[in-house]
Design a protein around this motif. Sequence first.
Motif, mmCIF file in Angstrom:
data_model
loop_
_atom_site.group_PDB
_atom_site.id
_atom_site.type_symbol
_atom_site.label_atom_id
_atom_site.label_comp_id
_atom_site.label_asym_id
_atom_site.label_seq_id
_atom_site.Cartn_x
_atom_site.Cartn_y
_atom_site.Cartn_z
ATOM 1 N N ARG A 33 0.845 -1.206 0.000
ATOM 2 C CA ARG A 33 0.000 0.000 0.000
ATOM 3 C C ARG A 33 0.877 1.252 0.000
ATOM 4 N N ASN A 34 1.923 1.251 0.792
ATOM 5 C CA ASN A 34 2.841 2.406 0.812
ATOM 6 C C ASN A 34 3.369 2.706 -0.588
ATOM 7 N N LEU A 35 3.704 1.653 -1.313
ATOM 8 C CA LEU A 35 4.364 1.814 -2.609
ATOM 9 C C LEU A 35 3.397 1.880 -3.777
ATOM 10 N N GLY A 36 2.104 1.836 -3.493
ATOM 11 C CA GLY A 36 1.112 1.957 -4.557
ATOM 12 C C GLY A 36 0.941 0.697 -5.381
ATOM 13 N N ARG A 77 11.535 -3.800 10.719
ATOM 14 C CA ARG A 77 11.050 -2.494 11.191
ATOM 15 C C ARG A 77 11.802 -1.330 10.561
ATOM 16 N N ASP A 78 12.338 -1.580 9.378
ATOM 17 C CA ASP A 78 12.997 -0.496 8.647
ATOM 18 C C ASP A 78 11.998 0.385 7.925
ATOM 19 N N CYS A 79 10.764 -0.086 7.817
ATOM 20 C CA CYS A 79 9.714 0.681 7.144
ATOM 21 C C CYS A 79 8.602 0.949 8.147
ATOM 22 N N PRO A 80 8.529 2.181 8.646
ATOM 23 C CA PRO A 80 7.547 2.494 9.685
ATOM 24 C C PRO A 80 6.142 2.700 9.119
ATOM 25 N N SER A 81 5.151 2.618 9.991
ATOM 26 C CA SER A 81 3.766 2.859 9.572
ATOM 27 C C SER A 81 3.505 4.332 9.332
ATOM 28 N N ASP A 86 14.269 9.454 10.400
ATOM 29 C CA ASP A 86 15.474 8.653 10.615
ATOM 30 C C ASP A 86 15.554 7.497 9.625
ATOM 31 N N LYS A 87 14.413 6.903 9.320
ATOM 32 C CA LYS A 87 14.391 5.757 8.408
ATOM 33 C C LYS A 87 14.057 6.172 6.984
ATOM 34 N N CYS A 88 13.098 7.049 6.833
ATOM 35 C CA CYS A 88 12.590 7.372 5.495
ATOM 36 C C CYS A 88 13.552 8.222 4.673
ATOM 37 N N GLU A 89 14.302 9.083 5.332
ATOM 38 C CA GLU A 89 15.193 9.955 4.558
ATOM 39 C C GLU A 89 16.323 9.187 3.879
ATOM 40 N N ARG A 90 16.635 7.996 4.350
ATOM 41 C CA ARG A 90 17.677 7.200 3.684
ATOM 42 C C ARG A 90 17.078 6.047 2.857
ATOM 43 N N CYS A 91 15.757 6.046 2.728
ATOM 44 C CA CYS A 91 15.078 4.972 2.001
ATOM 45 C C CYS A 91 15.071 5.273 0.499
ATOM 46 N N VAL A 92 15.503 4.308 -0.294
ATOM 47 C CA VAL A 92 15.552 4.498 -1.747
ATOM 48 C C VAL A 92 14.161 4.461 -2.381
ATOM 49 N N LEU A 93 13.142 4.093 -1.595
ATOM 50 C CA LEU A 93 11.785 4.003 -2.122
ATOM 51 C C LEU A 93 10.957 5.252 -1.845
ATOM 52 N N GLN A 94 11.557 6.253 -1.199
ATOM 53 C CA GLN A 94 10.757 7.391 -0.724
ATOM 54 C C GLN A 94 10.044 8.139 -1.842
ATOM 55 N N ASP A 95 10.593 8.180 -3.049
ATOM 56 C CA ASP A 95 9.937 8.921 -4.135
ATOM 57 C C ASP A 95 8.622 8.290 -4.570
ATOM 58 N N VAL A 96 8.458 7.012 -4.310
ATOM 59 C CA VAL A 96 7.221 6.336 -4.706
ATOM 60 C C VAL A 96 6.395 5.912 -3.499
ATOM 61 N N CYS A 97 6.775 6.346 -2.323
ATOM 62 C CA CYS A 97 6.100 5.910 -1.098
ATOM 63 C C CYS A 97 5.053 6.931 -0.659
ATOM 64 N N SER A 98 3.819 6.502 -0.569
ATOM 65 C CA SER A 98 2.737 7.418 -0.197
ATOM 66 C C SER A 98 2.855 7.858 1.257
ATOM 67 N N VAL A 99 3.370 7.006 2.126
ATOM 68 C CA VAL A 99 3.533 7.377 3.534
ATOM 69 C C VAL A 99 4.504 8.542 3.651
ATOM 70 N N TRP A 100 5.594 8.458 2.924
ATOM 71 C CA TRP A 100 6.612 9.507 3.017
ATOM 72 C C TRP A 100 6.147 10.786 2.339
ATOM 73 N N THR A 101 5.638 10.671 1.108
ATOM 74 C CA THR A 101 5.241 11.888 0.397
ATOM 75 C C THR A 101 4.075 12.562 1.093
HETATM 76 S S1 SF4 Z 1 9.943 6.027 2.734
HETATM 77 FE FE1 SF4 Z 1 8.171 4.684 2.750
HETATM 78 S S2 SF4 Z 1 8.946 2.693 2.091
HETATM 79 FE FE2 SF4 Z 1 10.681 3.919 2.753
HETATM 80 S S3 SF4 Z 1 10.976 3.446 4.945
HETATM 81 FE FE3 SF4 Z 1 9.674 5.250 4.818
HETATM 82 S S4 SF4 Z 1 7.585 4.462 4.919
HETATM 83 FE FE4 SF4 Z 1 8.925 2.745 4.346
#
Ligand code: SF4
Length: 117
Positions: A33-36, A77-81, A86-101
């Motif tokens: 769901r986070n990643l669409g 637990r590298d991907c929070p709800s 701390d976790k999301c800023e270094r995540c390579v998926l952040q551009d496509v992650c709805s939680v982060w955006t």
């Molecule tokens: S940016 Fe999204 S996919 Fe990446 S760790 Fe954060 S919540 Fe998870």
Amino acid sequence: MVRPADGIDLGLWPITPSELVIPVDTHIHRISRNLGLTNRRTATWATAEEITAALRKFDPDDPVKYDFALCHLGVSRDCPSRPDPDKCERCVLQDVCSVWTTGRERESAKKARELRL
Ligand code: SF4
């Protein structure tokens, strides 16, 4: 069981990896769901088929090969709800992650409101 015997996989089942449907546990469901990969709210068979169809765009021959990587993001637990810088800023998926955006947009709006006060 379905991939060629290579010392890790056993290659015992006579079906091809392209026929597999991803098993949807709570981690796969949430991260998908986070990643669409799906917008469905429940982890049903239809959700599993939808996620598999989305993954098939990346590898039609073996769409379920992403199962471990996606699931491990949740298990470790590298991907929070909720957005966690701390976790999301270094995540390579952040551009496509709805939680982060969404979280970033919410945070930007909050800061803008605070600046106006
Ligand atoms: S940016 Fe999204 S996919 Fe990446 S760790 Fe954060 S919540 Fe998870």
